[in-house]
Design an enzyme around this catalytic site. Structure first.
Site, PDB file in Angstrom:
ATOM      1  N   HIS A   8       0.813  -1.274   0.006  1.00 33.98           N
ATOM      2  CA  HIS A   8      -0.034   0.010  -0.045  1.00 33.98           C
ATOM      3  C   HIS A   8       0.892   1.216  -0.047  1.00 33.98           C
ATOM      4  O   HIS A   8       2.001   1.335   0.295  1.00 33.98           O
ATOM      5  CB  HIS A   8      -0.729  -0.091   1.259  1.00 33.98           C
ATOM      6  CG  HIS A   8      -0.363   0.202   2.414  1.00 33.98           C
ATOM      7  ND1 HIS A   8       0.394   1.216   3.090  1.00 33.98           N
ATOM      8  CD2 HIS A   8       0.246  -1.211   3.348  1.00 33.98           C
ATOM      9  CE1 HIS A   8       1.098   0.923   4.071  1.00 33.98           C
ATOM     10  NE2 HIS A   8       0.879  -0.524   4.435  1.00 33.98           N
ATOM     11  N   GLN A  20       1.951  -0.353  12.235  1.00 38.84           N
ATOM     12  CA  GLN A  20       0.533  -0.208  12.102  1.00 38.84           C
ATOM     13  C   GLN A  20      -0.196  -1.600  12.310  1.00 38.84           C
ATOM     14  O   GLN A  20      -1.206  -1.613  12.885  1.00 38.84           O
ATOM     15  CB  GLN A  20       0.159   0.244  10.627  1.00 38.84           C
ATOM     16  CG  GLN A  20       0.723   1.574  10.263  1.00 38.84           C
ATOM     17  CD  GLN A  20       0.630   1.850   8.771  1.00 38.84           C
ATOM     18  OE1 GLN A  20      -0.184   2.792   8.411  1.00 38.84           O
ATOM     19  NE2 GLN A  20       1.322   1.327   7.963  1.00 38.84           N
ATOM     20  N   GLU A  77      -1.858  -7.464   6.945  1.00 42.67           N
ATOM     21  CA  GLU A  77      -0.845  -7.052   7.638  1.00 42.67           C
ATOM     22  C   GLU A  77      -0.474  -8.085   8.859  1.00 42.67           C
ATOM     23  O   GLU A  77      -1.442  -8.657   9.471  1.00 42.67           O
ATOM     24  CB  GLU A  77      -0.628  -5.804   7.949  1.00 42.67           C
ATOM     25  CG  GLU A  77       0.837  -5.418   8.720  1.00 42.67           C
ATOM     26  CD  GLU A  77       2.010  -5.674   7.683  1.00 42.67           C
ATOM     27  OE1 GLU A  77       2.320  -7.037   7.491  1.00 42.67           O
ATOM     28  OE2 GLU A  77       2.828  -4.488   7.441  1.00 42.67           O
TER      29      GLU A  77
END
Length: 195
Positions: A8, A20, A77
């Site tokens: 991304h 993240q 992720e």
């Protein structure tokens, strides 16, 4: 069949160095501008697209030309557990030698209440096996942890030392997926045209 893996675009947490993981952080304005400048590698404009369910990946898929990407949670992720929202600098200062020991564990690195890279590679491998033999080239829009997992699968990398292939946010990793599910690395291709 060929697989094109794309990470991304940039988020505000990327810019701040924050981990993240599964946090659903959207692209930043700078990230949107970055992705608008990307071009798919040759031969992938008509490929099928599958994206992680996290907003930053979905938005990236749309901005590179896939109006309705298929969403699959297996492309999410790595779950960084209690480390999400923190920076590596903070964690190293706070945890000292314990953090160094974790970082030196390669595929078995596991944040508290999180997932290991070995588990991410297993998740990606199972997903790719489900695609093997379909014959259609695919673009997968995901995350750094998924791109690293592809290198684990294609090179047998134990995540100790430098990766076998340079991967950066503006590079697509192209692999060939055999009908058996075996993944072979082909190239790292720039997404942004050279100026």
């Amino acid at each position: 069949m060929r697989i094109c893996l794309i990470r991304h675009g940039t988020t505000s947490w990327n810019a701040a160095g924050r981990i993240q993981g599964r946090r659903d952080v959207p692209l930043s304005d700078a990230g949107r501008a970055q992705v608008r400048g990307w071009r798919l590698p040759e031969g992938f404009a008509r490929a099928a697209c599958v994206a992680s369910p996290l907003r930053r990946a979905l938005e990236t898929a749309v901005l590179i030309g896939f109006d309705r990407p298929v969403i699959d949670g297996r492309l999410a992720e790595m779950d960084w557990g209690e480390f999400e929202g923190r920076t590596l600098t903070e964690l190293r200062a706070e945890l000292g030698p314990a953090m160094r020991e974790l970082e030196d564990s390669g595929l078995d690195f596991r944040p508290p209440r999180g997932e290991s890279p070995r588990e991410v590679a297993g998740r990606l491998g199972a997903y790719l096996c489900s695609l093997a033999g379909t014959g259609r080239d695919m673009v997968l829009v995901a995350h750094k942890g998924i791109l690293r997992a592809s290198l684990v699968l294609s090179h047998g990398w134990e995540m100790l030392g430098k990766p076998p292939v340079r991967y950066e946010p503006e590079l697509a990793l192209i692999h060939r997926l055999a009908p058996s599910g075996a993944l072979t690395f082909e190239a790292a291709v720039p997404l942004a045209p050279e100026s």
